[in-house]
Design a protein around this motif. Structure first.
Motif, PDB file in Angstrom:
ATOM      1  N   ALA A  60       0.814  -1.220   0.000  1.00 33.47           N
ATOM      2  CA  ALA A  60       0.000   0.000   0.000  1.00 33.47           C
ATOM      3  C   ALA A  60       0.845   1.266   0.000  1.00 33.47           C
ATOM      4  O   ALA A  60       0.493   2.243  -0.660  1.00 33.47           O
ATOM      5  CB  ALA A  60      -0.934   0.005   1.212  1.00 33.47           C
ATOM      6  N   THR A  61       1.952   1.255   0.741  1.00 37.03           N
ATOM      7  CA  THR A  61       2.721   2.491   0.925  1.00 37.03           C
ATOM      8  C   THR A  61       4.025   2.536   0.136  1.00 37.03           C
ATOM      9  O   THR A  61       4.530   3.611  -0.153  1.00 37.03           O
ATOM     10  CB  THR A  61       3.079   2.697   2.412  1.00 37.03           C
ATOM     11  N   GLY A  62       4.591   1.352  -0.146  1.00 35.89           N
ATOM     12  CA  GLY A  62       5.902   1.321  -0.791  1.00 35.89           C
ATOM     13  C   GLY A  62       7.025   1.781   0.114  1.00 35.89           C
ATOM     14  O   GLY A  62       8.156   1.978  -0.341  1.00 35.89           O
ATOM     15  N   ASP A  63       6.750   1.940   1.404  1.00 32.21           N
ATOM     16  CA  ASP A  63       7.747   2.444   2.358  1.00 32.21           C
ATOM     17  C   ASP A  63       8.638   1.303   2.834  1.00 32.21           C
ATOM     18  O   ASP A  63       8.466   0.758   3.918  1.00 32.21           O
ATOM     19  CB  ASP A  63       7.032   3.107   3.538  1.00 32.21           C
ATOM     20  N   ARG A  64       9.597   0.935   2.006  1.00 37.21           N
ATOM     21  CA  ARG A  64      10.474  -0.196   2.289  1.00 37.21           C
ATOM     22  C   ARG A  64      11.220  -0.020   3.608  1.00 37.21           C
ATOM     23  O   ARG A  64      11.263  -0.936   4.434  1.00 37.21           O
ATOM     24  CB  ARG A  64      11.449  -0.354   1.121  1.00 37.21           C
ATOM     25  N   ASP A  65      11.818   1.137   3.821  1.00 43.08           N
ATOM     26  CA  ASP A  65      12.594   1.348   5.042  1.00 43.08           C
ATOM     27  C   ASP A  65      11.712   1.266   6.283  1.00 43.08           C
ATOM     28  O   ASP A  65      12.078   0.641   7.279  1.00 43.08           O
ATOM     29  CB  ASP A  65      13.313   2.702   5.003  1.00 43.08           C
ATOM     30  N   GLY A  66      10.539   1.882   6.218  1.00 38.14           N
ATOM     31  CA  GLY A  66       9.639   1.875   7.361  1.00 38.14           C
ATOM     32  C   GLY A  66       9.139   0.481   7.687  1.00 38.14           C
ATOM     33  O   GLY A  66       9.062   0.084   8.853  1.00 38.14           O
ATOM     34  N   VAL A  67       8.790  -0.290   6.650  1.00 45.76           N
ATOM     35  CA  VAL A  67       8.280  -1.646   6.870  1.00 45.76           C
ATOM     36  C   VAL A  67       9.395  -2.557   7.380  1.00 45.76           C
ATOM     37  O   VAL A  67       9.183  -3.356   8.297  1.00 45.76           O
ATOM     38  CB  VAL A  67       7.635  -2.203   5.587  1.00 45.76           C
ATOM     39  N   ASP A  68      10.593  -2.433   6.818  1.00 43.75           N
ATOM     40  CA  ASP A  68      11.713  -3.243   7.309  1.00 43.75           C
ATOM     41  C   ASP A  68      12.028  -2.915   8.767  1.00 43.75           C
ATOM     42  O   ASP A  68      12.316  -3.814   9.568  1.00 43.75           O
ATOM     43  CB  ASP A  68      12.962  -3.030   6.449  1.00 43.75           C
ATOM     44  N   ALA A  69      11.953  -1.645   9.124  1.00 44.03           N
ATOM     45  CA  ALA A  69      12.190  -1.257  10.515  1.00 44.03           C
ATOM     46  C   ALA A  69      11.132  -1.853  11.432  1.00 44.03           C
ATOM     47  O   ALA A  69      11.423  -2.330  12.534  1.00 44.03           O
ATOM     48  CB  ALA A  69      12.227   0.263  10.645  1.00 44.03           C
ATOM     49  N   ALA A  70       9.881  -1.837  10.980  1.00 45.44           N
ATOM     50  CA  ALA A  70       8.799  -2.428  11.774  1.00 45.44           C
ATOM     51  C   ALA A  70       8.994  -3.933  11.916  1.00 45.44           C
ATOM     52  O   ALA A  70       8.752  -4.498  12.996  1.00 45.44           O
ATOM     53  CB  ALA A  70       7.439  -2.112  11.136  1.00 45.44           C
ATOM     54  N   ALA A  71       9.424  -4.608  10.854  1.00 45.94           N
ATOM     55  CA  ALA A  71       9.679  -6.043  10.908  1.00 45.94           C
ATOM     56  C   ALA A  71      10.793  -6.354  11.904  1.00 45.94           C
ATOM     57  O   ALA A  71      10.692  -7.309  12.682  1.00 45.94           O
ATOM     58  CB  ALA A  71      10.029  -6.579   9.522  1.00 45.94           C
ATOM     59  N   ALA A  72      11.832  -5.550  11.891  1.00 45.11           N
ATOM     60  CA  ALA A  72      12.937  -5.750  12.834  1.00 45.11           C
ATOM     61  C   ALA A  72      12.466  -5.530  14.261  1.00 45.11           C
ATOM     62  O   ALA A  72      12.848  -6.255  15.187  1.00 45.11           O
ATOM     63  CB  ALA A  72      14.098  -4.822  12.496  1.00 45.11           C
TER      64      ALA A  72
END
Length: 198
Positions: free
Chosen positions: A179-191
């Motif tokens: 939905a957002t394409g926010d790779r850095d934000g999603v990877d940070a949330a996954a971590a």
């Protein structure tokens, strides 16, 4: 499923989890055709294409797709189930939950993940094939992961809850990424999720 929680399953062979491994190829005509459709979907998407377009793209015919799958919707359900099977095998064979997250969140997976979420929504809205689609959509992941977590000493109810949380959070993060394409934000949330579950 996500990093630390999934660590326990990734060290188990796929066979132990009741999953046909990637080396156990379905050599039936339907299985070979399904492999070609999955490959086509990875490169071109499927949801927006007609059955005739997909058939042409995989070197088959509209008639053969109907013969093997019954309908376009049933074919799409079969594709999602095959992709889910492949992801479960990857979970069991990669040996690293972080590598699995990289695989799941790779841009090449986006067309098939969009298809997954589209069919999930249609199934929840009562599509005729919805019951078949939803059957095992959670438990096929939760059961083997919970079993491994139990072997690691967690109580059964805690193991199932942690496995379900990992699955729900991972699917939510994938939906966020689409939905957002926010790779850095999603990877940070996954971590951060891995840290919290660790």
């Amino acid at each position: 499923i996500i990093m630390t929680t999934m660590y326990h399953l990734v060290h188990a062979p796929a066979r132990r989890c009741g999953i046909r491994s990637m080396t156990e190829v379905d050599t039936s005509a339907r299985g070979r055709l399904l492999d070609r459709i999955v490959d086509y979907g990875s490169n071109h998407g499927l949801a927006e294409h007609s059955l005739r377009t997909i058939a042409s793209g995989v070197g088959s015919s509209h008639r053969m797709l109907i013969h093997h799958f019954g309908s376009r919707d049933e074919m799409l359900v079969s594709v999602v189930q095959e992709v889910e099977r492949r992801q479960l095998v990857a979970l069991a064979e990669l040996g690293d939950g972080e590598l699995l997250w990289e695989r799941l969140s790779d841009p090449s997976m986006a067309p098939l993940e969009r298809l997954f979420f589209e069919l999930y929504a249609q199934a929840l809205l009562g599509a005729p094939w919805g019951e078949r689609f939803l059957d095992g959509i959670v438990d096929s992941w939760v059961d083997p992961v919970a079993a491994m977590l139990e072997l690691d000493g967690l109580a059964p109810e805690v193991a199932r809850a942690r496995a379900r949380l990992g699955l729900a959070a991972t699917r939510g993060l994938l939906l966020d990424l689409l939905a957002t394409g926010d790779r850095d934000g999603v990877d940070a949330a996954a971590a951060e999720l891995a840290r919290l579950l660790g």
